[in-house]
Design an enzyme around this catalytic site. Structure first.
Site, short mmCIF file in Angstrom:
data_model
loop_
_atom_site.label_atom_id
_atom_site.label_comp_id
_atom_site.label_asym_id
_atom_site.label_seq_id
_atom_site.Cartn_x
_atom_site.Cartn_y
_atom_site.Cartn_z
N ILE A 110 -107.95 8.65 8.44
CA ILE A 110 -106.89 8.66 7.50
C ILE A 110 -106.09 7.38 7.43
O ILE A 110 -105.17 6.99 6.73
CB ILE A 110 -106.19 9.96 7.77
CG1 ILE A 110 -105.63 9.85 9.30
CG2 ILE A 110 -106.71 11.19 7.41
CD1 ILE A 110 -104.40 10.98 9.47
N GLY A 111 -106.36 6.48 8.24
CA GLY A 111 -105.52 5.17 8.30
C GLY A 111 -106.22 4.30 9.49
O GLY A 111 -106.78 4.66 10.49
N GLY A 113 -104.58 0.55 11.45
CA GLY A 113 -103.66 -0.70 11.55
C GLY A 113 -104.02 -1.60 12.50
O GLY A 113 -105.09 -1.67 13.03
N GLY A 114 -102.93 -2.42 12.95
CA GLY A 114 -102.94 -3.35 13.89
C GLY A 114 -103.39 -2.76 15.47
O GLY A 114 -103.70 -3.38 16.11
N GLY A 116 -104.75 0.49 15.92
CA GLY A 116 -105.92 1.45 16.00
C GLY A 116 -106.37 2.25 14.73
O GLY A 116 -105.44 1.88 13.65
N VAL A 118 -106.71 6.00 12.99
CA VAL A 118 -106.21 7.40 13.06
C VAL A 118 -107.09 8.49 12.28
O VAL A 118 -107.57 8.14 11.07
CB VAL A 118 -104.95 7.40 12.35
CG1 VAL A 118 -104.23 8.80 12.51
CG2 VAL A 118 -103.94 6.27 13.17
N LYS A 133 -105.18 8.95 17.23
CA LYS A 133 -105.08 7.60 17.18
C LYS A 133 -106.03 7.08 18.29
O LYS A 133 -105.75 7.30 19.36
CB LYS A 133 -103.98 6.96 17.23
CG LYS A 133 -103.90 5.51 17.16
CD LYS A 133 -102.54 4.64 17.39
CE LYS A 133 -101.80 4.89 16.30
NZ LYS A 133 -100.55 3.84 16.09
N ASP A 227 -91.05 -2.48 15.42
CA ASP A 227 -91.93 -2.74 14.36
C ASP A 227 -91.81 -1.64 13.29
O ASP A 227 -93.01 -1.16 12.99
CB ASP A 227 -93.54 -2.70 15.09
CG ASP A 227 -94.55 -3.16 14.25
OD1 ASP A 227 -94.35 -3.77 13.35
OD2 ASP A 227 -95.65 -2.65 14.30
#
Length: 231
Positions: A110-111, A113-114, A116, A118, A133, A227
């Site tokens: 489902i996603g 990023g920087g 890991g 998910v 994650k 962040d």
């Protein structure tokens, strides 16, 4: 800086390697000083045959420097900036195999990023949806990286707020990769919502209020989030 194989190299290969090393060294110096020349500009000036190898060197340097300044190069950014190097971007960020965890059934990715990737999963024991994650190897490549992940997860697990995703557990999958099991929040991200246009004023105020209250709550319990982003 560049890892070489043990086979014999020809004169042209040696010259190419020296050129890549030289460009990478110059890029690292200027990026630390003022970031005046982006990777895209540098790649456009070298022969096509050298671009993949040079890209790998330069993006590794940028990721390292930005990480030290509490920034992250995300997979989405890599895709947008370096569409020509889609395969290399996948190698940098994507994790080929979903985690295997006892008691959890992985449903979908489902996603990413920087930090890991998910996954949406089903917790068989408690009959609920969770988000898992799995941390990128670059984040947990050594004992210090593992301790950092554990420290952050423990800090987040202390927070109980309607606008903060709860952390349930930190564990390792069968491959030994660090995983964080969290609550699953259905719906789209703010970043995805903004692709359809600006939010109405009332919704903007509601969103900012919820974020501000969550951040204030975290701060009041000694947790500083450096962040914040709409992703």
């Amino acid at each position: 800086m560049i890892h070489r194989s043990s086979r014999s190299w020809g004169t042209q290969e040696i010259e190419d390697a020296r050129l890549i090393d030289k460009i990478a060294s110059e890029f690292e110096q200027q990026f630390r000083e003022n970031r005046s020349r982006p990777i895209e500009s540098i790649l456009s000036e070298v022969p096509p045959a050298l671009r993949v190898a040079l890209f790998r060197e330069l993006i590794a340097i940028e990721m390292e420097i930005r990480s030290g300044e509490d920034e992250s190069v995300t997979y989405s950014e890599c895709q947008v900036r370096f569409g020509e190097f889609a395969e290399e971007c996948r190698d940098l960020f994507l994790i080929s195999d979903p985690p295997e965890l006892v008691g959890f059934e992985i449903e979908s990715s489902i996603g990413i990023g920087g930090c890991g990737q998910v996954y949406l999963a089903h917790d068989r024991d408690l009959n609920r949806k969770v988000a898992i994650k799995i941390l990128l190897k670059k984040k947990t490549a050594n004992a210090d990286g593992h301790r950092h992940v554990l420290h952050e997860a423990r800090a987040a697990a202390k927070l109980q707020h309607a606008s903060i995703v709860p952390v349930f557990q930190v564990c390792s999958d069968r491959a030994g990769r660090d995983c964080i099991i969290m609550g699953y929040i259905a719906g789209e991200s703010l970043a995805d919502r903004l692709k359809h246009g600006p939010l109405p004023l009332s919704q903007t105020l509601d969103t900012l209020t919820a974020v501000a209250e969550a951040v204030h709550y975290a701060h009041s319990r000694g947790v500083l989030h450096r962040d914040l982003k709409p992703a």
